[in-house]
Motif scaffolding. Structure first.
Motif, short mmCIF file in Angstrom:
data_model
loop_
_atom_site.label_atom_id
_atom_site.label_comp_id
_atom_site.label_asym_id
_atom_site.label_seq_id
_atom_site.Cartn_x
_atom_site.Cartn_y
_atom_site.Cartn_z
N VAL A 3 0.87 -1.17 0.00
CA VAL A 3 0.00 0.00 0.00
C VAL A 3 0.90 1.22 0.00
O VAL A 3 1.85 1.31 0.79
CB VAL A 3 -0.91 0.03 1.24
N GLU A 4 0.63 2.15 -0.91
CA GLU A 4 1.35 3.41 -0.94
C GLU A 4 0.37 4.54 -0.68
O GLU A 4 -0.74 4.53 -1.18
CB GLU A 4 2.01 3.64 -2.31
N VAL A 5 0.80 5.49 0.13
CA VAL A 5 0.02 6.69 0.38
C VAL A 5 0.61 7.77 -0.51
O VAL A 5 1.80 8.06 -0.45
CB VAL A 5 0.08 7.11 1.86
N LEU A 6 -0.24 8.35 -1.38
CA LEU A 6 0.21 9.37 -2.31
C LEU A 6 -0.31 10.73 -1.88
O LEU A 6 -1.43 10.86 -1.40
CB LEU A 6 -0.33 9.08 -3.72
N LEU A 7 0.52 11.75 -2.11
CA LEU A 7 0.11 13.13 -1.89
C LEU A 7 0.19 13.83 -3.23
O LEU A 7 1.23 13.79 -3.89
CB LEU A 7 1.03 13.82 -0.89
N GLN A 8 -0.91 14.43 -3.63
CA GLN A 8 -0.91 15.18 -4.88
C GLN A 8 -1.61 16.51 -4.62
O GLN A 8 -2.76 16.55 -4.23
CB GLN A 8 -1.62 14.43 -5.99
N THR A 9 -0.87 17.58 -4.80
CA THR A 9 -1.44 18.90 -4.64
C THR A 9 -1.71 19.48 -6.02
O THR A 9 -1.17 19.01 -7.02
CB THR A 9 -0.48 19.82 -3.85
N GLU A 10 -2.54 20.49 -6.06
CA GLU A 10 -2.93 21.09 -7.33
C GLU A 10 -1.70 21.52 -8.13
O GLU A 10 -0.82 22.20 -7.62
CB GLU A 10 -3.82 22.31 -7.08
N GLY A 11 -1.64 21.07 -9.36
CA GLY A 11 -0.55 21.45 -10.24
C GLY A 11 0.74 20.69 -10.03
O GLY A 11 1.74 20.99 -10.65
N GLN A 12 0.73 19.71 -9.14
CA GLN A 12 1.94 18.93 -8.85
C GLN A 12 1.72 17.46 -9.17
O GLN A 12 0.60 16.97 -9.16
CB GLN A 12 2.31 19.05 -7.37
N GLU A 19 4.53 4.14 2.78
CA GLU A 19 4.21 2.83 2.20
C GLU A 19 4.29 1.76 3.27
O GLU A 19 4.99 1.91 4.27
CB GLU A 19 5.14 2.50 1.04
N ALA A 20 3.53 0.71 3.06
CA ALA A 20 3.52 -0.43 3.97
C ALA A 20 3.44 -1.69 3.12
O ALA A 20 2.86 -1.69 2.05
CB ALA A 20 2.32 -0.37 4.92
N GLU A 21 4.07 -2.75 3.61
CA GLU A 21 4.06 -4.01 2.89
C GLU A 21 3.73 -5.15 3.85
O GLU A 21 4.04 -5.09 5.03
CB GLU A 21 5.43 -4.29 2.26
N GLY A 22 3.10 -6.16 3.29
CA GLY A 22 2.79 -7.36 4.04
C GLY A 22 2.39 -8.46 3.10
O GLY A 22 1.96 -8.19 1.97
N ASP A 23 2.54 -9.69 3.52
CA ASP A 23 2.19 -10.83 2.67
C ASP A 23 0.72 -11.18 2.73
O ASP A 23 0.18 -11.77 1.81
CB ASP A 23 3.03 -12.06 3.06
N THR A 24 0.06 -10.79 3.81
CA THR A 24 -1.35 -11.13 3.98
C THR A 24 -2.13 -9.90 4.43
O THR A 24 -1.54 -8.89 4.87
CB THR A 24 -1.54 -12.23 5.05
N TRP A 25 -3.44 -9.96 4.32
CA TRP A 25 -4.27 -8.85 4.77
C TRP A 25 -4.09 -8.63 6.28
O TRP A 25 -4.08 -7.51 6.76
CB TRP A 25 -5.73 -9.09 4.42
N GLN A 26 -3.93 -9.71 7.02
CA GLN A 26 -3.73 -9.57 8.47
C GLN A 26 -2.47 -8.78 8.78
O GLN A 26 -2.46 -7.94 9.69
CB GLN A 26 -3.68 -10.95 9.14
N GLU A 27 -1.40 -9.01 8.01
CA GLU A 27 -0.18 -8.23 8.21
C GLU A 27 -0.42 -6.76 7.86
O GLU A 27 0.06 -5.87 8.55
CB GLU A 27 0.96 -8.78 7.35
N MET A 28 -1.16 -6.53 6.81
CA MET A 28 -1.45 -5.16 6.40
C MET A 28 -2.29 -4.45 7.46
O MET A 28 -2.11 -3.26 7.70
CB MET A 28 -2.16 -5.12 5.05
N GLN A 29 -3.20 -5.15 8.08
CA GLN A 29 -4.01 -4.56 9.13
C GLN A 29 -3.14 -4.12 10.30
O GLN A 29 -3.49 -3.20 11.03
CB GLN A 29 -5.08 -5.53 9.62
N THR A 30 -1.99 -4.74 10.48
CA THR A 30 -1.05 -4.34 11.52
C THR A 30 -0.20 -3.17 11.05
O THR A 30 0.07 -2.24 11.82
CB THR A 30 -0.13 -5.53 11.88
#
Length: 57
Positions: A3-12, A19-30
Motif C-alpha cells: 500500500v502506498e500513500v500518495l500526496l498530490q497537490t494542485e498542479g503537482q 508505504e507499507a508491505e505485508g504478505d497477507t491482509w492480516q499483516e497489512m491490518q497491523t
C-alpha cells in the motif's frame, strides 16, 4: 501486498509519502495503522512554509 500513500497537490505530480508491505491482509491490518500514525505525526510536526522537494510553481 503493498500500500502506498500518495500526496498530490494542485498542479503537482503525485508523490509517495508513505508505504507499507505485508504478505497477507492480516499483516497489512497491523502495518496500516502504524503508517498512518507516522504520517499524521510528520504532518503535525511540520513547520508552515515550503514543502521539501516541491516543484516550483
Amino acid at each position: 501486498m503493498r500500500v502506498e500513500v500518495l500526496l498530490q497537490t494542485e498542479g503537482q505530480l503525485a508523490a509517495v509519502v508513505g508505504e507499507a508491505e505485508g504478505d497477507t491482509w492480516q499483516e497489512m491490518q497491523t502495518e496500516l495503522p502504524a503508517l498512518l500514525r507516522d504520517l499524521a505525526d510528520a504532518i503535525e510536526k511540520r513547520d508552515e512554509g515550503e514543502v521539501p522537494d516541491a516543484a516550483p510553481r
